[in-house]
Design a protein around this motif. Structure first.
Motif, PDB file in Angstrom:
ATOM      1  N   PRO A  82       0.836  -1.209   0.000  1.00  0.00           N
ATOM      2  CA  PRO A  82       0.000   0.000   0.000  1.00  0.00           C
ATOM      3  C   PRO A  82       0.868   1.255   0.000  1.00  0.00           C
ATOM      4  O   PRO A  82       2.039   1.219   0.394  1.00  0.00           O
ATOM      5  N   ASP A  83       0.296   2.369  -0.445  1.00  0.00           N
ATOM      6  CA  ASP A  83       1.047   3.608  -0.288  1.00  0.00           C
ATOM      7  C   ASP A  83       0.809   4.144   1.119  1.00  0.00           C
ATOM      8  O   ASP A  83      -0.055   3.682   1.845  1.00  0.00           O
ATOM      9  N   ARG A  84       1.607   5.107   1.491  1.00  0.00           N
ATOM     10  CA  ARG A  84       1.606   5.630   2.856  1.00  0.00           C
ATOM     11  C   ARG A  84       0.235   6.086   3.323  1.00  0.00           C
ATOM     12  O   ARG A  84      -0.145   5.878   4.468  1.00  0.00           O
ATOM     13  N   SER A  85      -0.541   6.681   2.426  1.00  0.00           N
ATOM     14  CA  SER A  85      -1.856   7.210   2.819  1.00  0.00           C
ATOM     15  C   SER A  85      -2.864   6.106   3.125  1.00  0.00           C
ATOM     16  O   SER A  85      -3.888   6.360   3.743  1.00  0.00           O
ATOM     17  N   MET A  86      -2.575   4.880   2.710  1.00  0.00           N
ATOM     18  CA  MET A  86      -3.509   3.776   2.927  1.00  0.00           C
ATOM     19  C   MET A  86      -3.261   3.050   4.252  1.00  0.00           C
ATOM     20  O   MET A  86      -4.032   2.174   4.621  1.00  0.00           O
ATOM     21  N   ILE A  87      -2.190   3.405   4.950  1.00  0.00           N
ATOM     22  CA  ILE A  87      -1.861   2.739   6.209  1.00  0.00           C
ATOM     23  C   ILE A  87      -2.151   3.689   7.366  1.00  0.00           C
ATOM     24  O   ILE A  87      -1.587   4.774   7.449  1.00  0.00           O
ATOM     25  N   ALA A  88      -3.029   3.279   8.254  1.00  0.00           N
ATOM     26  CA  ALA A  88      -3.346   4.079   9.442  1.00  0.00           C
ATOM     27  C   ALA A  88      -2.153   4.084  10.395  1.00  0.00           C
ATOM     28  O   ALA A  88      -1.321   3.159  10.366  1.00  0.00           O
ATOM     29  N   PRO A  89      -2.040   5.096  11.247  1.00  0.00           N
ATOM     30  CA  PRO A  89      -0.897   5.178  12.162  1.00  0.00           C
ATOM     31  C   PRO A  89      -0.735   3.966  13.079  1.00  0.00           C
ATOM     32  O   PRO A  89       0.366   3.676  13.505  1.00  0.00           O
ATOM     33  N   GLU A  90      -1.806   3.254  13.372  1.00  0.00           N
ATOM     34  CA  GLU A  90      -1.718   2.113  14.288  1.00  0.00           C
ATOM     35  C   GLU A  90      -1.711   0.774  13.556  1.00  0.00           C
ATOM     36  O   GLU A  90      -1.990  -0.248  14.142  1.00  0.00           O
ATOM     37  N   GLU A  91      -1.371   0.778  12.263  1.00  0.00           N
ATOM     38  CA  GLU A  91      -1.401  -0.453  11.480  1.00  0.00           C
ATOM     39  C   GLU A  91      -0.008  -0.866  11.020  1.00  0.00           C
ATOM     40  O   GLU A  91       0.789  -0.035  10.605  1.00  0.00           O
ATOM     41  N   LEU A  92       0.218  -2.158  11.057  1.00  0.00           N
ATOM     42  CA  LEU A  92       1.354  -2.776  10.396  1.00  0.00           C
ATOM     43  C   LEU A  92       0.719  -3.722   9.378  1.00  0.00           C
ATOM     44  O   LEU A  92       0.015  -4.659   9.752  1.00  0.00           O
ATOM     45  N   THR A  93       0.893  -3.418   8.090  1.00  0.00           N
ATOM     46  CA  THR A  93       0.245  -4.185   7.033  1.00  0.00           C
ATOM     47  C   THR A  93       1.181  -5.260   6.517  1.00  0.00           C
ATOM     48  O   THR A  93       2.307  -4.967   6.118  1.00  0.00           O
ATOM     49  N   VAL A  94       0.717  -6.499   6.550  1.00  0.00           N
ATOM     50  CA  VAL A  94       1.473  -7.620   5.999  1.00  0.00           C
ATOM     51  C   VAL A  94       0.955  -7.871   4.592  1.00  0.00           C
ATOM     52  O   VAL A  94      -0.232  -8.094   4.390  1.00  0.00           O
ATOM     53  N   VAL A  95       1.875  -7.780   3.615  1.00  0.00           N
ATOM     54  CA  VAL A  95       1.531  -8.031   2.217  1.00  0.00           C
ATOM     55  C   VAL A  95       1.721  -9.519   1.966  1.00  0.00           C
ATOM     56  O   VAL A  95       2.809 -10.055   2.187  1.00  0.00           O
ATOM     57  N   GLU A  96       0.634 -10.173   1.536  1.00  0.00           N
ATOM     58  CA  GLU A  96       0.655 -11.616   1.344  1.00  0.00           C
ATOM     59  C   GLU A  96       0.173 -11.985  -0.054  1.00  0.00           C
ATOM     60  O   GLU A  96      -0.655 -11.292  -0.633  1.00  0.00           O
TER      61      GLU A  96
END
Length: 124
Positions: free
Chosen positions: A28-42
């Protein structure tokens, strides 16, 4: 649903975290990640990347490789509440200079790794 219950427990001071794990099929780009999220790309069952916004406030998107055949690489585990633990530590080499661990969703700053402009906002 589990994230809603987890956030409720946090509000009631029954659970602590700075990050919860979410999943995405592509980086995701930076704007799609909330401050409290760690996004795992699978892709299927294969974890490729872990992405988060830098907690130091510099605005950088941090992308950590989870590929076991690549160096550097990181490992992500998560507990029942979707709180991530990242190993090894994360060290920003830009002007921000953040150096921290994420354990059970909480930021643990390394000595000298907290940006001076961050103040007490994330002091744990």
């Amino acid at each position: 649903m589990k994230h809603m219950i987890t956030r409720l427990f946090r509000r009631l001071h029954l659970l602590r975290f700075d990050f919860l794990t979410t999943r995405a099929p592509k980086i995701p780009d930076r704007s799609m990640i909330a401050p409290e999220e760690l996004t795992v790309v699978e892709n299927g069952d294969i974890k490729k990347w872990a992405c988060l916004n830098c907690p130091g406030g510099c605005g950088e998107l941090i992308s950590l490789s989870l590929n076991p055949n690549q160096r550097p690489r990181w490992r992500i585990t998560e507990d029942f509440w979707s709180r991530p633990t990242v190993h090894p530590s994360i060290h920003q080499k830009n002007a921000c200079g953040c150096h921290f661990w994420i354990k059970k969703g909480e930021i643990n700053w390394c000595r000298g790794g907290r940006p001076s402009n961050l103040g007490q906002r994330r002091n744990r």
